[in-house]
Write a protein that holds these residues in place. Structure first.
Motif, short mmCIF file in Angstrom:
data_model
loop_
_atom_site.label_atom_id
_atom_site.label_comp_id
_atom_site.label_asym_id
_atom_site.label_seq_id
_atom_site.Cartn_x
_atom_site.Cartn_y
_atom_site.Cartn_z
N SER A 66 0.82 -1.22 0.00
CA SER A 66 0.00 0.00 0.00
C SER A 66 0.85 1.26 0.00
N GLY A 67 2.03 1.20 -0.58
CA GLY A 67 2.87 2.38 -0.68
C GLY A 67 3.42 2.87 0.64
N ARG A 68 3.50 2.00 1.64
CA ARG A 68 3.97 2.42 2.97
C ARG A 68 5.47 2.24 3.17
N VAL A 69 6.17 1.77 2.15
CA VAL A 69 7.62 1.62 2.20
C VAL A 69 8.21 2.39 1.03
N VAL A 92 16.97 -2.95 5.98
CA VAL A 92 16.61 -1.55 6.21
C VAL A 92 16.58 -1.20 7.69
N ASP A 93 16.51 -2.20 8.57
CA ASP A 93 16.53 -1.95 10.01
C ASP A 93 17.93 -2.01 10.61
N TRP A 122 22.67 2.54 3.63
CA TRP A 122 22.53 2.49 2.18
C TRP A 122 21.13 2.06 1.77
N ALA A 123 20.56 1.12 2.50
CA ALA A 123 19.26 0.57 2.10
C ALA A 123 18.14 1.58 2.25
N ARG A 124 18.12 2.29 3.37
CA ARG A 124 17.01 3.23 3.59
C ARG A 124 17.35 4.66 3.22
N TRP A 156 12.71 4.17 6.53
CA TRP A 156 12.21 3.43 5.37
C TRP A 156 10.71 3.55 5.21
N ARG A 157 10.03 4.07 6.23
CA ARG A 157 8.57 4.19 6.14
C ARG A 157 8.17 5.34 5.24
#
Length: 360
Positions: A206-209, A278-279, A287-289, A297-298
């Protein structure tokens, strides 16, 4: 003498050795639990990865494969032949009886025609698979269900998958052959796989990330599925031929079901790895977030924002902020100058201020 001996440890060295080993084991356990592999294993056990990959494989075989056959039947001959060729390359189908049966079914359905009602029924049944995949993504990222506002997303993902099937069929049909066309086909297949597994979690979550936070998942899933495709092309045809000779078409069905189990094991492992990365408090997580904030990342969809956007968040600024600023300016122009505000020209007299023009 015996009372004095009772207060002395029997062997201090052994006790110190046991303490040292216990502390060492505790240190190793803490290091494993805080590492990316350890956290990935814990997250995989948390989502019950074994049960999930078996359920997804069964639903894909019962709901998604009929959709592929219907698309192959409804599509033009070039796309249909390309889809069968793609299944032969990816699933490992050879030129045996099962492949000819699939081609016969698609040809028969194309000749008799696919009714709109039949296509809608197959499409709706396929959404059971996309809803199951959506629940797995939500549990992997530890997000709550999307609710009624996200009820359309599983169907949208199925429509996207149909489009992907058609494009794959065209790609395999146009680039059929050897030499440079093989390199082009591999490049297009790799790009399409990355795009598919980058877009899939964004839609189903739902586009939350944020898009950037989903990139490790897309790269890991695409790499895993491509490697699995290469291995399948070498090993699965022999397995399918052996099962077809021994058990007939039902043996081929069992082999394809086993291949789907392995496929979704790779997909879920890549999903868990991407969610854990991401955590991570380190270079990999940064790098990931793309943010020093562990929760960076949210992403909050635009329609759910109820507070003013943060000026420091580049994703929070956009047309809404500009529209609000324009509305505030128009309201200020209509209301006139603030009587409590200081006059910009202190040399103007009262008459000039009433007239609204400069003196002189």
């Amino acid at each position: 003498m015996q009372m004095a001996d009772a207060g002395v440890p029997a062997d201090p060295g052994k006790r110190d050795g046991r303490t040292t080993r216990t502390e060492r084991l505790r240190h190793w356990r803490e290091a494993w639990e805080t590492s990316v592999p350890g956290r990935s294993v814990a997250r995989a056990l948390e989502i019950q990865i074994t049960d999930r990959m078996m359920a997804l494989a069964a639903q894909a075989f019962l709901a998604l494969m009929p959709l592929v056959i219907v698309v192959a039947a409804a599509a033009p001959n070039a796309v249909s032949d390309g889809l069968v060729d793609a299944m032969r390359k990816k699933v490992g189908l050879g030129n045996g009886t099962t492949t000819r049966n699939v081609q016969t079914i698609a040809s028969s359905a194309a000749e008799t025609g696919v009714t709109v009602l039949g296509f809608l029924l197959v499409l709706l049944s396929a959404t059971s698979f996309s809803r199951a995949l959506q629940r797995v993504y939500e549990r992997s990222w530890r997000l709550s269900p999307g609710g009624l506002r996200s009820a359309w997303r599983p169907l949208a993902w199925i429509v996207g998958m149909v489009t992907y099937f058609v494009l794959i069929g065209l790609t395999f049909r146009v680039t059929h052959g050897g030499g440079p066309l093989t390199v082009v086909r591999m490049a297009l297949a790799s790009a399409g796989s990355i795009a598919l597994w980058w877009w899939t979690p964004f839609v189903l979550l739902s586009g939350r990330v944020r898009w950037r936070a989903l990139l490790p998942t897309a790269l890991a899933t695409a790499a895993g599925t491509l490697v699995l495709g290469v291995v399948s092309a070498e090993y699965v045809p022999r397995l399918l031929s052996s099962n077809e000779r021994r058990y007939g078409t039902i043996g081929v069905a069992f082999a394809i079901e086993s291949w789907l189990v392995v496929l979704f094991a790779v997909v879920l492992a890549a999903t868990v790895l991407g969610a854990v990365l991401v955590d991570t408090r380190g270079r990999l997580g940064l790098w990931a977030r793309g943010s020093t904030d562990p929760g960076g990342w949210r992403r909050t969809p635009a329609r759910r924002r109820v507070t003013a956007p943060d000026a420091t968040d580049p994703d929070a600024t956009g047309p809404d902020a500009a529209d609000q600023e324009s509305a505030d300016q128009e309201s200020a122009d209509q209301d006139g100058p603030d009587p409590g505000a200081a006059d910009p020209d202190p040399n103007r007299g009262p008459a000039d201020r009433r007239a609204g023009g400069p003196h002189g």
